[in-house]
Design an enzyme around this catalytic site. Sequence first.
Site, mmCIF file in Angstrom:
data_model
loop_
_atom_site.group_PDB
_atom_site.id
_atom_site.type_symbol
_atom_site.label_atom_id
_atom_site.label_comp_id
_atom_site.label_asym_id
_atom_site.label_seq_id
_atom_site.Cartn_x
_atom_site.Cartn_y
_atom_site.Cartn_z
ATOM 1 N N LYS A 199 0.856 -1.190 0.000
ATOM 2 C CA LYS A 199 0.000 0.000 0.000
ATOM 3 C C LYS A 199 0.889 1.236 0.000
ATOM 4 O O LYS A 199 1.732 1.413 0.880
ATOM 5 C CB LYS A 199 -0.899 -0.013 1.231
ATOM 6 N N LYS A 249 1.224 10.218 5.430
ATOM 7 C CA LYS A 249 1.366 8.846 5.929
ATOM 8 C C LYS A 249 2.648 8.179 5.439
ATOM 9 O O LYS A 249 2.746 6.961 5.389
ATOM 10 C CB LYS A 249 0.127 8.032 5.520
ATOM 11 N N GLU A 275 7.401 -6.593 1.301
ATOM 12 C CA GLU A 275 6.204 -6.394 2.135
ATOM 13 C C GLU A 275 5.218 -7.551 1.946
ATOM 14 O O GLU A 275 4.658 -8.070 2.903
ATOM 15 C CB GLU A 275 5.508 -5.076 1.765
ATOM 16 N N LYS A 280 -2.318 -1.570 -3.803
ATOM 17 C CA LYS A 280 -3.146 -0.362 -3.738
ATOM 18 C C LYS A 280 -2.280 0.884 -3.815
ATOM 19 O O LYS A 280 -1.262 0.922 -3.133
ATOM 20 C CB LYS A 280 -3.894 -0.389 -2.404
HETATM 21 C C1 PBG Z 1 -7.503 3.521 5.524
HETATM 22 C C2 PBG Z 1 -7.793 3.345 4.088
HETATM 23 C C3 PBG Z 1 -7.586 4.246 3.043
HETATM 24 C C4 PBG Z 1 -8.127 3.661 1.904
HETATM 25 C C5 PBG Z 1 -8.620 2.405 2.270
HETATM 26 N N1 PBG Z 1 -8.388 2.223 3.615
HETATM 27 C C6 PBG Z 1 -7.029 5.626 3.046
HETATM 28 C C7 PBG Z 1 -5.705 5.888 3.576
HETATM 29 O O1 PBG Z 1 -4.894 4.992 3.830
HETATM 30 O O2 PBG Z 1 -5.431 7.066 3.785
HETATM 31 C C8 PBG Z 1 -8.197 4.298 0.556
HETATM 32 C C9 PBG Z 1 -9.276 3.822 -0.344
HETATM 33 C C10 PBG Z 1 -9.619 4.723 -1.468
HETATM 34 O O3 PBG Z 1 -8.978 5.775 -1.701
HETATM 35 O O4 PBG Z 1 -10.589 4.416 -2.167
HETATM 36 N N2 PBG Z 1 -6.267 3.183 5.977
#
Ligand code: PBG
Length: 354
Positions: A221, A244, A260, A275
Amino acid sequence: MAIKFGRPLERNRLRPVEAEAPCSRLDLAIRPRRNRRADWSRRMVRENVITTADLIWPLFLVDGTKVRAGIDSMPYVERLSVDEAVRAAERAAELTIPCLALFPYTSPARRDDAGSEALNPDNLVCRAIRAIKKEVPDIGILCDVALDPYTSHGHDGLLRDGVILNDETVEILVRQALVEAEAGCDIIAPSDMMDGRVGAIRAGLDGAGFGDVSIMAYAAKYASAFYGPFRDAVGSSTTLIGDKRTYQMDPANTDEALREVELDIAEGADMIMVKPGMPYLDILQRVKETFAMPTFAYQVSGEYAMIMAAAGNGWLDGDKAMTESLMAFKRAGADGVLTYFAVRIAEKLKKGGL
Ligand code: PBG
């Protein structure tokens, strides 16, 4: 015998066409366009297909009853109260969408530094899980494990002196996973990117008798700008302090994604996710080829917003862009896609194809 891919091209070498030749056809033995000339033959040679079984539908939840509240940056996506989420689950089940992903918009009054609402067995997500499981028992439910919808600072973990604490956060995430499993969640999806959380959650679930609850790890991610509209939807974009990048991955890295993913598999992930989606197809393909695990892509909110914004302006055909983007995930090796287009795609499939 090894197949020699070079041969057709050698055979297809052009011979000079005589100036006085009776017709001007090139002397080509091999014409790839033959297979493309009709719809039936295009379908016949098609390598990848999209089915409703490929879809996971993310839903946003909000307090109240009979509430469907729009989200400016995500046209046609709404925050739903629990009763409306049950209706949505029924619709998804009718369309044979296998799984929903639930995300809560937590009222600001319930957010605090430690994200304690995440551990409330009666929080919005838990109420929605129970209501959906009661009325639509055969649809799968996936829930995030991360603190960002619940923290006043918008981070996925505990924040102390500007630092996100890893091990202290993991302890809370394990408890959050147990609360969700207790409510009936089928798939726990840690999206926080803390080190060691998958193993800790697996041990926690097994220790509490939830050995059948699966884990889909947000394994690779990235710290991405494409999450913007999601943060609007869950109400963390205005609260988020900083970014983040100390826990989500650097978009510049590929090998790190493999490390990872390898760790999450070793710690017990049943399924893994990459993602965002389209800007990271190279990662998806490499991960699928390397680990041969059930591998999912998240077509995130910003990707959805881009397609919808361009379609809304008449700059591209939204349905065609949607379909093509889904096909791109399949081609890159995804076993399924979390997408805000899930219902639209499923409806089109049901009407006879994309
Ligand atoms: C929470 C999370 C996020 C998304 C899914 N779970 C946002 C983030 O990490 O800031 C993003 C999903 C999307 O943009 O559709 N941790």
